[in-house]
Design a protein around this motif. Sequence first.
Motif, PDB file in Angstrom:
ATOM      1  N   LYS A   1      27.056   3.899   6.242  1.00  0.00           N
ATOM      2  CA  LYS A   1      26.210   3.076   7.127  1.00  0.00           C
ATOM      3  C   LYS A   1      25.394   1.949   6.385  1.00  0.00           C
ATOM      4  CE  LYS A   1      26.382   5.844  10.866  1.00  0.00           C
ATOM      5  NZ  LYS A   1      26.523   5.953  12.448  1.00  0.00           N
ATOM      6  N   ARG A   2      25.042   0.902   6.899  1.00  0.00           N
ATOM      7  CA  ARG A   2      24.191   0.082   6.400  1.00  0.00           C
ATOM      8  C   ARG A   2      22.674   0.343   6.458  1.00  0.00           C
ATOM      9  NH1 ARG A   2      25.953  -5.949   7.184  1.00  0.00           N
ATOM     10  NH2 ARG A   2      26.080  -6.133   4.886  1.00  0.00           N
ATOM     11  N   ARG A   3      22.334   1.246   7.129  1.00  0.00           N
ATOM     12  CA  ARG A   3      20.784   1.955   7.358  1.00  0.00           C
ATOM     13  C   ARG A   3      20.560   2.796   6.601  1.00  0.00           C
ATOM     14  NH1 ARG A   3      18.160  -0.052  11.504  1.00  0.00           N
ATOM     15  NH2 ARG A   3      16.946   1.668  11.800  1.00  0.00           N
ATOM     16  N   TYR A   4      19.170   3.153   6.512  1.00  0.00           N
ATOM     17  CA  TYR A   4      18.762   3.958   5.525  1.00  0.00           C
ATOM     18  C   TYR A   4      18.046   5.068   6.485  1.00  0.00           C
ATOM     19  CZ  TYR A   4      20.433   1.480   1.562  1.00  0.00           C
ATOM     20  OH  TYR A   4      21.214   0.667   0.826  1.00  0.00           O
ATOM     21  N   GLN A   5      17.822   6.318   6.101  1.00  0.00           N
ATOM     22  CA  GLN A   5      17.150   7.348   6.605  1.00  0.00           C
ATOM     23  C   GLN A   5      15.635   7.579   6.025  1.00  0.00           C
ATOM     24  OE1 GLN A   5      17.593   8.990   9.740  1.00  0.00           O
ATOM     25  NE2 GLN A   5      15.550   9.860   9.283  1.00  0.00           N
ATOM     26  N   PHE A   6      14.571   7.504   6.644  1.00  0.00           N
ATOM     27  CA  PHE A   6      13.251   7.687   5.940  1.00  0.00           C
ATOM     28  C   PHE A   6      13.350   9.210   5.350  1.00  0.00           C
ATOM     29  CE2 PHE A   6       9.249   9.496   6.349  1.00  0.00           C
ATOM     30  CZ  PHE A   6       8.377   8.575   5.575  1.00  0.00           C
ATOM     31  N   ALA A   7      12.853   9.051   4.167  1.00  0.00           N
ATOM     32  CA  ALA A   7      12.757  10.392   3.564  1.00  0.00           C
ATOM     33  C   ALA A   7      11.210  10.836   3.211  1.00  0.00           C
ATOM     34  CB  ALA A   7      13.511  10.436   2.147  1.00  0.00           C
TER      35      ALA A   7
ATOM     36  N   ASP B   1       0.709  -1.169   0.165  1.00  0.00           N
ATOM     37  CA  ASP B   1      -0.047  -0.201  -0.181  1.00  0.00           C
ATOM     38  C   ASP B   1       0.914   1.349   0.204  1.00  0.00           C
ATOM     39  OD1 ASP B   1       0.794  -0.631   2.491  1.00  0.00           O
ATOM     40  OD2 ASP B   1      -0.591   0.592   3.488  1.00  0.00           O
ATOM     41  N   LEU B   2       2.300   1.269  -0.045  1.00  0.00           N
ATOM     42  CA  LEU B   2       3.058   2.297   0.165  1.00  0.00           C
ATOM     43  C   LEU B   2       4.347   1.969  -0.747  1.00  0.00           C
ATOM     44  CD1 LEU B   2       3.429   2.939   4.019  1.00  0.00           C
ATOM     45  CD2 LEU B   2       1.991   4.287   2.378  1.00  0.00           C
ATOM     46  N   VAL B   3       4.913   3.313  -1.046  1.00  0.00           N
ATOM     47  CA  VAL B   3       6.173   3.405  -1.830  1.00  0.00           C
ATOM     48  C   VAL B   3       7.230   4.054  -0.889  1.00  0.00           C
ATOM     49  CG1 VAL B   3       7.897   3.621  -3.548  1.00  0.00           C
ATOM     50  CG2 VAL B   3       5.427   2.577  -4.148  1.00  0.00           C
ATOM     51  N   ILE B   4       8.193   3.514  -0.090  1.00  0.00           N
ATOM     52  CA  ILE B   4       8.847   4.321   0.850  1.00  0.00           C
ATOM     53  C   ILE B   4      10.293   4.567   0.145  1.00  0.00           C
ATOM     54  CG2 ILE B   4      10.119   4.036   3.057  1.00  0.00           C
ATOM     55  CD1 ILE B   4       7.928   2.250   4.101  1.00  0.00           C
ATOM     56  N   PHE B   5      10.860   5.894   0.395  1.00  0.00           N
ATOM     57  CA  PHE B   5      11.955   6.302  -0.104  1.00  0.00           C
ATOM     58  C   PHE B   5      12.873   6.510   1.206  1.00  0.00           C
ATOM     59  CE2 PHE B   5      15.019   9.897  -1.309  1.00  0.00           C
ATOM     60  CZ  PHE B   5      16.064   8.856  -1.974  1.00  0.00           C
ATOM     61  N   ALA B   6      14.008   5.808   1.097  1.00  0.00           N
ATOM     62  CA  ALA B   6      14.891   6.076   2.301  1.00  0.00           C
ATOM     63  C   ALA B   6      16.177   6.517   1.685  1.00  0.00           C
ATOM     64  CB  ALA B   6      14.912   4.674   3.247  1.00  0.00           C
ATOM     65  N   LYS B   7      16.891   7.575   2.287  1.00  0.00           N
ATOM     66  CA  LYS B   7      18.195   7.885   1.740  1.00  0.00           C
ATOM     67  C   LYS B   7      19.149   7.149   2.437  1.00  0.00           C
ATOM     68  CE  LYS B   7      16.706  12.726   1.690  1.00  0.00           C
ATOM     69  NZ  LYS B   7      16.897  13.865   2.065  1.00  0.00           N
ATOM     70  N   LYS B   8      20.301   6.643   1.717  1.00  0.00           N
ATOM     71  CA  LYS B   8      21.476   5.972   2.398  1.00  0.00           C
ATOM     72  C   LYS B   8      22.123   6.954   3.433  1.00  0.00           C
ATOM     73  CE  LYS B   8      25.077   2.667   1.307  1.00  0.00           C
ATOM     74  NZ  LYS B   8      25.781   1.880   0.316  1.00  0.00           N
ATOM     75  N   ARG B   9      22.633   6.478   4.500  1.00  0.00           N
ATOM     76  CA  ARG B   9      23.155   7.135   5.364  1.00  0.00           C
ATOM     77  C   ARG B   9      24.694   6.935   5.366  1.00  0.00           C
ATOM     78  NH1 ARG B   9      20.477   5.616  10.895  1.00  0.00           N
ATOM     79  NH2 ARG B   9      21.700   7.588  11.763  1.00  0.00           N
ATOM     80  N   PHE B  10      25.470   8.031   5.314  1.00  0.00           N
ATOM     81  CA  PHE B  10      27.057   7.896   4.990  1.00  0.00           C
ATOM     82  C   PHE B  10      27.507   7.038   5.693  1.00  0.00           C
ATOM     83  CE2 PHE B  10      31.459   9.325   5.432  1.00  0.00           C
ATOM     84  CZ  PHE B  10      31.860   9.051   4.140  1.00  0.00           C
TER      85      PHE B  10
END
Length: 195
Positions: free
Chosen positions: A64-70, A53-62
């Motif tokens: 790191k292996r995690r992403y920041q929600f945008a 029901d969604l398309v989430i865009f997350a930016k790559k954190r410098f």
Amino acid sequence: DNTLGLYTLREALSTISGWEPGEAPQPESRRFLARYTVGTPSSGSGELYLLSDLVIFAKKRFNKRRYQFAHAFDLAQLATKALPDDSSRRQASAAEFVDRGDGTHGVFLFESNAARQAALAHIDASAAELARNHVFAVPLETLMRARQQRGRTIPAIVDGATAALRTKYVDLEGLFRISASKNQLEDLRRRLDAG
């Protein structure tokens, strides 16, 4: 590889920090469908997570292996289009996403034209599936596109309501004068969206 059969919704979203689904009840049927690596003209690389029901865009954190929600694009309100190839971009396969609900838009750069086409086709198919299974909070044009593929010209809810009025309630006096309670309306809405 976007056929992530063992990649559960929880595992997909555990790589994103800063995303809160909000206070609205989340659909029990929400599931993870695919993940696409993308770039953006302004903020570097990231991931698009396609949910039911969604398309989430997350930016790559410098570094790191995690992403920041945008941003989370509501699939029912999402309009996408492939942009013409432009050799000035690092990656020529771009697509624009516009959330018709809040007006947010983004341009995403895919690794190849084939990746862009696959992502847009997957998103279109998922939006059509959402429209087939839901009635409320789905744009009329999305509902109509799904219905026209099955040879119908009006939304299913209108077909069903008209048929019920004609067959069961044609002689009922005062049908439209008294509204149902809010709880009855919410229950009916949930039942209609559940199929």
